[in-house]
Design a protein around this motif. Structure first.
Motif, PDB file in Angstrom:
ATOM      1  N   THR A   1      -4.754   6.548   0.252  1.00 19.89           N
ATOM      2  CA  THR A   1      -4.075   5.260   0.393  1.00 19.89           C
ATOM      3  C   THR A   1      -4.698   4.252  -0.565  1.00 19.89           C
ATOM      4  N   LYS A   2      -3.831   3.604  -1.355  1.00 24.54           N
ATOM      5  CA  LYS A   2      -4.335   2.614  -2.304  1.00 24.54           C
ATOM      6  C   LYS A   2      -3.289   1.528  -2.513  1.00 24.54           C
ATOM      7  N   PRO A   3      -3.731   0.352  -2.915  1.00 27.85           N
ATOM      8  CA  PRO A   3      -2.764  -0.738  -3.148  1.00 27.85           C
ATOM      9  C   PRO A   3      -1.920  -0.453  -4.382  1.00 27.85           C
TER      10      PRO A   3
ATOM     11  N   ARG B   1       0.751   5.789   0.095  1.00 31.19           N
ATOM     12  CA  ARG B   1       0.023   7.058   0.286  1.00 31.19           C
ATOM     13  C   ARG B   1       0.991   8.199   0.011  1.00 31.19           C
TER      14      ARG B   1
ATOM     15  N   TYR C   1       0.857  -1.190   0.000  1.00 28.42           N
ATOM     16  CA  TYR C   1       0.000   0.000   0.000  1.00 28.42           C
ATOM     17  C   TYR C   1       0.886   1.230   0.000  1.00 28.42           C
TER      18      TYR C   1
END
Length: 451
Positions: free
Chosen positions: A84-86, A69, A67
């Motif tokens: 926040t993202k994979p 950010r 992850y």
């Protein structure tokens, strides 16, 4: 010959005779020090084989998942910024060296010289082992013969003692002669005990070197010796594994110098790769990159290079000097071996003649003693002289036989003389020769397990 009678006597008492040839063969194929050297040699060969990878592409796989950010409003959209993202990454990259200043080639040549050197060092160790086994065998044989000589000396003194006892009881000799012969008998028995102890020590050394106890009868034929010191020296220097090992050290030093100097040249590589990214660097979506190209790395300046070249030149000079040392050592060994052989040959002939004369003197003195023309001390002294000469003659014969095998070892021919071919001990020392046709040609050599 008296010595031949001893051999027959010893052989008759044994269970099954073990020849010198069989003893040396067993030592060369089972001694742990030889096995240790064989493992060292094979390790060097496998390390050479590892260099095959230097000529093949290097392929790497990179992957990452997690992850992320990122807060960068000037570069990211409002929806992507500070969220926040994979993210995931997978990539495949290949690289092959096109030019490296001949580093890889010289690395192969240097390691090929190292492998050949380890082979010659093992062969030299096998010559030493064969000579040690030969010496241990001859030493046991010599002490067995000396035991027979000492035992017969005791028997002879006991026979004289019986004659003296009869003469003392008959009043023909004084009681002091009875005490004298008893003293000499005890001395002869002590000498026998000492020889028997030395024989047990020789047996123990034989078991350590050869790997099993000496059994049965033994015989020691002489080996062929060159006709002259010059012939022995020429053959020794030409065949010497020690000298040939030193030559490989020169080659290894020279090629290793070229490996070090390869850093002075540019390094060119062909690179290709592909990668796929998902949500990388804060940006939503996927991205695929593909590429192929030439890479260059060249150190244009680095201090200390002249000192490096000088150091490498000195190392090469050291290797050349060490080869000269090896030649001188082998030349000295040949000369000392020849001197020992000639001395033992002449000493054996003289001692055999002296022993023949002493046997006649003892016989005459015995007759004169019975006729009261010689004293007991006269008889005992000639017996002592005969015993000492016979004792020395046995040692000279054994020394002469050993010097002939030492001459073979000086020529690096002893193991083969006893029927142990090089192929049974080590690999064929041809790695440098194979590398001359191309550095990668050496990788076609099969390294089979040694039996």
């Amino acid at each position: 010959m008296i010595c031949a009678k001893f051999v027959i006597l010893i052989a008759a008492t044994g269970v099954s005779a073990e020849s010198l040839r069989a003893a040396v063969q067993y030592a060369l194929t089972t001694n742990p020090s030889i096995r240790a050297s064989q493992s060292e040699m094979r390790a060097a060969a496998f390390e050479l084989m590892e260099l095959r990878g230097e000529f093949l592409p290097v392929v790497t796989l990179d992957a990452e998942s997690g992850y992320e950010r990122i807060d960068d409003p000037s570069s990211l959209s409002v929806s992507d910024n500070d969220s926040t993202k994979p993210n995931n990454l997978i990539g495949l990259r290949a690289e092959i060296v096109l030019f490296d200043g001949f580093r890889r080639s010289n690395l192969v040549y240097a390691n090929a010289a190292r492998v050949d050197g380890s082979i010659f060092r093992l062969l030299d160790a096998s010559e030493t082992m064969a000579l040690n086994a030969t010496e241990a065998y001859i030493d046991v044989y010599r002490h067995r013969v000396l035991t027979e000589v000492a035992a017969r000396n005791v028997t002879k003194h006991e026979e004289i003692g019986q004659r003296v006892t009869q003469l003392v009881e008959g009043g023909r000799l004084p009681y002091s002669d009875q005490l004298t012969i008893e003293d000499r008998i005890k001395s002869a028995r002590l000498a026998l005990l000492e020889v028997q102890r030395a024989l047990r020590d020789a047996d123990a050394r034989y078991e350590r070197v050869v790997g099993r106890k000496p059994t049965g009868g033994m015989s020691v034929p002489r080996a062929p010796v060159p006709a002259s010191l010059q012939a022995l020296t020429d053959q020794a220097v030409r065949n010497s594994f020690r000298v040939r090992f030193a030559r490989t050290q020169i080659d290894q030093s020279r090629f290793q110098s070229e490996v070090e100097l390869s850093d002075w040249y540019p390094r060119l590589t062909l690179n290709a790769g592909v990668s796929r990214e998902i949500n990388r660097n804060g940006v939503s979506g996927t991205r695929t990159d593909q590429g192929i190209g030439i890479g260059l790395r060249w150190t244009l300046y680095q201090g200390g290079r002249q000192a490096e070249r000088s150091a490498l030149a000195e190392l090469n000079s050291r290797a050349v000097a060490q080869q000269e040392v090896a030649v001188r050592e082998v030349t000295e060994l040949a000369a000392r071996t020849w001197n020992t052989y000639r001395t033992d040959l002449e000493a054996t002939a003289q001692l055999d003649e002296q022993l023949r004369i002493n046997a006649l003197i003892v016989e005459v003195y015995g007759e004169e003693f019975d006729a009261a023309k010689r004293s007991l001390l006269d008889l005992l002294e000639v017996e002592r002289a005969r015993f000492n000469v016979e004792f020395e003659a046995v040692g000279a014969r054994a020394g002469l036989a050993f010097s002939t095998y030492r001459a073979l070892a000086a020529q690096s021919l002893l193991a083969e003389h006893f029927g142990v071919p090089r192929s049974q001990i080590t690999l064929e020392p041809q790695f440098q020769e194979r590398a001359k046709s191309g550095p990668t040609a050496v990788f076609d050599v099969a390294i089979e397990p040694l039996k």
